[in-house]
Design an enzyme around this catalytic site. Structure first.
Site, PDB file in Angstrom:
ATOM      1  N   TYR A  48       0.820  -1.218   0.000  1.00  0.00           N
ATOM      2  CA  TYR A  48       0.000   0.000   0.000  1.00  0.00           C
ATOM      3  C   TYR A  48       0.853   1.266   0.000  1.00  0.00           C
ATOM      4  CZ  TYR A  48      -3.695  -3.217   1.610  1.00  0.00           C
ATOM      5  OH  TYR A  48      -4.578  -4.250   1.747  1.00  0.00           O
ATOM      6  N   HIS A 106       0.420 -11.658   1.857  1.00  0.00           N
ATOM      7  CA  HIS A 106      -0.623 -10.879   1.201  1.00  0.00           C
ATOM      8  C   HIS A 106      -1.304 -11.652   0.073  1.00  0.00           C
ATOM      9  CE1 HIS A 106      -1.690  -6.409   0.212  1.00  0.00           C
ATOM     10  NE2 HIS A 106      -2.729  -7.200   0.059  1.00  0.00           N
TER      11      HIS A 106
END
Length: 274
Positions: A48, A106
């Site tokens: 992110y 992730h």
């Protein structure tokens, strides 16, 4: 606030703040504001590019670090043991903390040494760099392999889940093995709130359609949600979804919605049916 706990030491507030795609000062402001409003669960990830911004908000906040559940994740191209270790070290440095509360892989990689990656994930927990560990975006077959064959002490799984996407088999497995089930994109990027049936339920209760979408998830055992929200109004509205009680008629209407809408499926995504 309702919390999810399990035998792996997880203590997860059922509603958290998703931070993607916020970055920089906007992210810091949104996270700081959320903490002041009562959020105690913040979700971020290396990918992110906002961990430093989240860390700044943690430092600026009057809420003590030990009162905040902090999740971060390692990207799929850094799952070789040393790379994973370095990724977490980089995350801890950016976040300004010695330990995260939950550390996820992730996304699964292709042509990777799954056993070595999972072994490293467990080692990082045992070394105290992460209080709990989990995975994100793992299909049922791969999750079963990690939990049942490799015996990994996973505390949670994070996947896309909302009223327009069927996840019952994965959710049943998570409950069977005492894994918290965190729903990201819980509003399907606004699509759930546009459904006429959801709008009708919202009107009946005098609430927002987004609150209906979140309440439907939150009433399910073992499910947490991490909607992204930057404005004060939206952050407060999402928190208030915890207080909404749906009835059987509402649940039947939500169950009747189509369940085949996946909004997050990048080119490197796994085979979701595997």
């Amino acid at each position: 606030m309702h919390r999810l706990t399990n035998r792996h030491g997880l203590d997860l507030p059922a509603i958290g703040l998703g931070t993607w795609p916020m970055t920089g000062a906007d992210c810091t402001r949104a996270v700081h504001q959320a903490l002041e409003l009562g959020y105690r669960h913040i979700d971020t990830a290396t990918a992110y590019a906002n961990e430093a911004a989240v860390g700044q908000a943690l430092r600026d906040s009057s809420v003590p670090r030990e009162a905040i559940h902090l999740t971060t994740k390692v990207w799929w191209d850094r799952l070789e043991p040393q790379a994973m270790r370095q990724s977490l070290e980089d995350s801890l440095r950016a976040l300004g903390t010695e330990q995260v509360d939950l550390f996820h892989i992730h996304w699964p990689a292709r042509d990777w040494d799954l056993a070595r990656s999972i072994e490293t994930l467990v080692q990082l927990r045992d070394e105290g760099k992460a209080r709990c560990i989990g995975v994100a975006n793992f299909p049922l077959g791969l999750l079963r392999q990690v939990v049942e064959q490799l015996g990994a002490p996973l505390a949670a799984i994070q996947v896309e889940y909302h009223a327009l996407l069927e996840q019952s088999p994965l959710l049943a497995f998570a409950r069977q093995h005492d894994l918290a089930f965190t729903a990201y994109t819980p509003l399907a990027r606004g699509e759930v709130a546009e459904q006429p049936a959801v709008c009708a339920i919202a009107e009946k209760h005098g609430v927002l359609p987004t609150q209906v979408a979140l309440a439907w998830l939150l009433e399910q055992p073992g499910v947490a949600v991490i909607p992204k929200a930057s404005s004060r109004a939206n952050q407060l509205a999402n928190l208030a979804a915890l207080e909404l009680r749906l009835d059987e008629q509402d649940r039947a209407a939500m169950a009747a919605l189509p369940k085949d809408r996946r909004v997050v499926s990048p080119e490197f995504a796994p085979d979701w049916q595997a």
